[in-house]
Design a protein around this motif. Structure first.
Motif, PDB file in Angstrom:
ATOM      1  N   LYS A  39     -35.723  40.523  -0.240  1.00  0.00           N
ATOM      2  CA  LYS A  39     -36.180  40.433  -1.498  1.00  0.00           C
ATOM      3  C   LYS A  39     -37.242  39.370  -1.654  1.00  0.00           C
ATOM      4  O   LYS A  39     -38.266  39.393  -2.573  1.00  0.00           O
ATOM      5  CB  LYS A  39     -35.382  40.503  -2.674  1.00  0.00           C
ATOM      6  N   LYS A  40     -37.561  38.512  -0.667  1.00  0.00           N
ATOM      7  CA  LYS A  40     -38.418  37.340  -0.778  1.00  0.00           C
ATOM      8  C   LYS A  40     -38.017  36.730  -2.075  1.00  0.00           C
ATOM      9  O   LYS A  40     -39.234  36.378  -2.718  1.00  0.00           O
ATOM     10  CB  LYS A  40     -39.763  37.725  -0.586  1.00  0.00           C
ATOM     11  N   ALA A  41     -37.144  36.140  -2.243  1.00  0.00           N
ATOM     12  CA  ALA A  41     -36.656  35.751  -3.344  1.00  0.00           C
ATOM     13  C   ALA A  41     -35.845  34.324  -3.185  1.00  0.00           C
ATOM     14  O   ALA A  41     -34.805  34.429  -2.467  1.00  0.00           O
ATOM     15  CB  ALA A  41     -36.028  36.844  -4.577  1.00  0.00           C
ATOM     16  N   VAL A  42     -35.729  33.531  -4.116  1.00  0.00           N
ATOM     17  CA  VAL A  42     -34.748  32.352  -4.252  1.00  0.00           C
ATOM     18  C   VAL A  42     -34.543  32.247  -5.392  1.00  0.00           C
ATOM     19  O   VAL A  42     -35.126  32.490  -6.507  1.00  0.00           O
ATOM     20  CB  VAL A  42     -35.410  30.958  -3.742  1.00  0.00           C
ATOM     21  N   TYR A  43     -33.116  31.989  -5.717  1.00  0.00           N
ATOM     22  CA  TYR A  43     -32.497  31.906  -6.971  1.00  0.00           C
ATOM     23  C   TYR A  43     -31.932  30.469  -7.297  1.00  0.00           C
ATOM     24  O   TYR A  43     -31.625  29.714  -6.181  1.00  0.00           O
ATOM     25  CB  TYR A  43     -31.382  32.683  -7.186  1.00  0.00           C
ATOM     26  N   LEU A  44     -31.796  29.882  -8.576  1.00  0.00           N
ATOM     27  CA  LEU A  44     -31.211  28.610  -8.885  1.00  0.00           C
ATOM     28  C   LEU A  44     -30.253  29.014 -10.043  1.00  0.00           C
ATOM     29  O   LEU A  44     -30.816  29.250 -11.196  1.00  0.00           O
ATOM     30  CB  LEU A  44     -32.248  27.744  -9.312  1.00  0.00           C
ATOM     31  N   GLN A  45     -28.911  29.061  -9.733  1.00  0.00           N
ATOM     32  CA  GLN A  45     -28.105  29.111 -10.803  1.00  0.00           C
ATOM     33  C   GLN A  45     -27.813  27.876 -11.194  1.00  0.00           C
ATOM     34  O   GLN A  45     -27.355  26.936 -10.663  1.00  0.00           O
ATOM     35  CB  GLN A  45     -26.731  29.741 -10.458  1.00  0.00           C
ATOM     36  N   MET A  46     -27.946  27.523 -12.562  1.00  0.00           N
ATOM     37  CA  MET A  46     -27.732  26.190 -13.196  1.00  0.00           C
ATOM     38  C   MET A  46     -26.478  26.406 -14.484  1.00  0.00           C
ATOM     39  O   MET A  46     -26.744  27.438 -15.354  1.00  0.00           O
ATOM     40  CB  MET A  46     -29.023  25.936 -14.084  1.00  0.00           C
ATOM     41  N   ASN A  47     -25.537  25.669 -13.978  1.00  0.00           N
ATOM     42  CA  ASN A  47     -24.414  26.021 -15.007  1.00  0.00           C
ATOM     43  C   ASN A  47     -24.306  24.357 -15.678  1.00  0.00           C
ATOM     44  O   ASN A  47     -24.806  23.430 -15.343  1.00  0.00           O
ATOM     45  CB  ASN A  47     -23.228  26.033 -14.415  1.00  0.00           C
ATOM     46  N   ASN A  48     -23.473  24.463 -16.941  1.00  0.00           N
ATOM     47  CA  ASN A  48     -23.151  23.321 -17.641  1.00  0.00           C
ATOM     48  C   ASN A  48     -24.424  22.493 -17.921  1.00  0.00           C
ATOM     49  O   ASN A  48     -24.306  21.212 -17.719  1.00  0.00           O
ATOM     50  CB  ASN A  48     -22.273  22.365 -16.897  1.00  0.00           C
ATOM     51  N   LEU A  49     -25.323  23.257 -18.416  1.00  0.00           N
ATOM     52  CA  LEU A  49     -26.773  22.733 -18.671  1.00  0.00           C
ATOM     53  C   LEU A  49     -26.526  21.596 -19.749  1.00  0.00           C
ATOM     54  O   LEU A  49     -25.777  21.679 -20.597  1.00  0.00           O
ATOM     55  CB  LEU A  49     -27.791  23.570 -18.791  1.00  0.00           C
ATOM     56  N   GLN A  50     -27.286  20.292 -19.521  1.00  0.00           N
ATOM     57  CA  GLN A  50     -27.308  19.428 -20.647  1.00  0.00           C
ATOM     58  C   GLN A  50     -28.640  19.203 -20.944  1.00  0.00           C
ATOM     59  O   GLN A  50     -29.791  19.567 -20.339  1.00  0.00           O
ATOM     60  CB  GLN A  50     -26.841  18.085 -19.787  1.00  0.00           C
ATOM     61  N   PRO A  51     -28.889  18.364 -22.291  1.00  0.00           N
ATOM     62  CA  PRO A  51     -30.198  18.326 -22.725  1.00  0.00           C
ATOM     63  C   PRO A  51     -30.994  17.470 -21.808  1.00  0.00           C
ATOM     64  O   PRO A  51     -32.344  17.679 -21.979  1.00  0.00           O
ATOM     65  CB  PRO A  51     -30.271  17.293 -23.861  1.00  0.00           C
ATOM     66  N   GLU A  52     -30.581  16.616 -20.810  1.00  0.00           N
ATOM     67  CA  GLU A  52     -31.276  15.812 -20.092  1.00  0.00           C
ATOM     68  C   GLU A  52     -31.988  16.859 -18.854  1.00  0.00           C
ATOM     69  O   GLU A  52     -32.850  16.626 -17.983  1.00  0.00           O
ATOM     70  CB  GLU A  52     -30.701  14.863 -19.184  1.00  0.00           C
ATOM     71  N   ASP A  53     -31.474  18.084 -18.936  1.00  0.00           N
ATOM     72  CA  ASP A  53     -32.069  19.093 -17.832  1.00  0.00           C
ATOM     73  C   ASP A  53     -33.155  19.824 -18.031  1.00  0.00           C
ATOM     74  O   ASP A  53     -33.903  20.697 -17.374  1.00  0.00           O
ATOM     75  CB  ASP A  53     -30.878  20.081 -17.471  1.00  0.00           C
ATOM     76  N   ALA A  54     -33.296  19.675 -19.388  1.00  0.00           N
ATOM     77  CA  ALA A  54     -34.463  20.338 -20.099  1.00  0.00           C
ATOM     78  C   ALA A  54     -35.958  20.045 -19.434  1.00  0.00           C
ATOM     79  O   ALA A  54     -36.160  18.844 -19.345  1.00  0.00           O
ATOM     80  CB  ALA A  54     -34.460  20.208 -21.615  1.00  0.00           C
ATOM     81  N   ALA A  55     -36.760  20.869 -19.140  1.00  0.00           N
ATOM     82  CA  ALA A  55     -37.864  20.596 -18.543  1.00  0.00           C
ATOM     83  C   ALA A  55     -38.526  21.893 -18.045  1.00  0.00           C
ATOM     84  O   ALA A  55     -38.067  22.981 -18.148  1.00  0.00           O
ATOM     85  CB  ALA A  55     -37.668  19.889 -16.906  1.00  0.00           C
ATOM     86  N   ILE A  56     -39.677  21.854 -17.352  1.00  0.00           N
ATOM     87  CA  ILE A  56     -40.598  22.830 -16.865  1.00  0.00           C
ATOM     88  C   ILE A  56     -39.837  22.950 -15.513  1.00  0.00           C
ATOM     89  O   ILE A  56     -39.943  22.088 -14.765  1.00  0.00           O
ATOM     90  CB  ILE A  56     -41.874  22.828 -16.883  1.00  0.00           C
ATOM     91  N   TYR A  57     -39.460  24.204 -14.785  1.00  0.00           N
ATOM     92  CA  TYR A  57     -39.125  24.227 -13.716  1.00  0.00           C
ATOM     93  C   TYR A  57     -39.902  24.952 -12.586  1.00  0.00           C
ATOM     94  O   TYR A  57     -40.417  26.012 -12.941  1.00  0.00           O
ATOM     95  CB  TYR A  57     -37.707  24.755 -13.504  1.00  0.00           C
ATOM     96  N   TYR A  58     -40.368  24.348 -11.464  1.00  0.00           N
ATOM     97  CA  TYR A  58     -41.253  25.094 -10.413  1.00  0.00           C
ATOM     98  C   TYR A  58     -40.590  25.483  -9.138  1.00  0.00           C
ATOM     99  O   TYR A  58     -39.651  24.544  -8.911  1.00  0.00           O
ATOM    100  CB  TYR A  58     -42.344  23.921 -10.384  1.00  0.00           C
ATOM    101  N   CYS A  59     -40.890  26.506  -8.528  1.00  0.00           N
ATOM    102  CA  CYS A  59     -40.566  26.609  -7.152  1.00  0.00           C
ATOM    103  C   CYS A  59     -41.784  26.467  -6.195  1.00  0.00           C
ATOM    104  O   CYS A  59     -42.938  26.404  -6.564  1.00  0.00           O
ATOM    105  CB  CYS A  59     -39.898  27.892  -7.077  1.00  0.00           C
TER     106      CYS A  59
END
Length: 124
Positions: free
Chosen positions: A75-95
Motif C-alpha cells: 500500500k506504500k504506507a507507514v503507520y504510527l500507532q500512538m497509545n497513552n498519549l500525553q499533553p507533551e506529545d502534542a505537536a505537528i507530526y510529519y513523515c
C-alpha cells in the motif's frame, strides 16, 4: 516523491491515535520512513522510524513502549500507532523518507522528502 501524513486529531490524555503516511512515487520499498514532531517553540524531533528491512525499527526514548511504527509495502504506507498519549506529545507530526540501505535514523537532516504534517492535540 510525495508523502502525506494524516490521522491527527484531538484526544484526551491516555487516548490513542493512529497516523498514516501515504507515499506516492517509485522506490518506496527501498526507503526508510521516519515520523517526526514539532511543538510550538521547540525543535523538530524524531519519534520513530522503520527501515526498508521491516524488522528494524527505532524509537525515541519519550515514546518507547507507547508508539508502534509499521509499514505496508503493498500500500506504500507507514503507520504510527500512538497509545497513552500525553499533553507533551502534542505537536505537528510529519513523515519523511530516507533512501538508505542501512538502519533508519531519527536525525531529521538525513531525510530527503517530507510531507505536510498532521496536528495532534492532547488535553490533560
Amino acid at each position: 516523491v510525495q508523502l502525506q501524513a494524516s490521522g491527527g486529531g484531538f484526544v484526551q490524555a491516555g487516548g490513542s491515535l493512529r497516523l498514516s503516511c501515504a507515499y506516492s512515487g517509485s522506490g518506496f520499498e527501498y526507503m526508510s520512513i521516519g515520523w517526526f514532531r514539532q511543538a510550538p517553540g521547540k525543535e523538530r524531533e524524531g519519534t520513530s522510524c522503520i527501515s526498508r528491512l521491516p524488522a528494524f525499527t527505532e524509537y525515541a526514548e519519550p515514546v518507547k513502549g507507547r508508539y508502534t511504527i509499521s509499514r505496508d509495502n503493498a500500500k506504500k504506507a507507514v503507520y504510527l500507532q500512538m497509545n497513552n498519549l500525553q499533553p507533551e506529545d502534542a505537536a505537528i507530526y510529519y513523515c519523511a523518507s530516507q533512501d538508505t540501505a542501512g538502519h533508519c535514523m531519527l536525525t531529521a537532516n538525513r531525510y530527503h522528502y517530507w510531507g505536510r504534517g498532521t496536528q495532534v492535540t492532547v488535553s490533560s
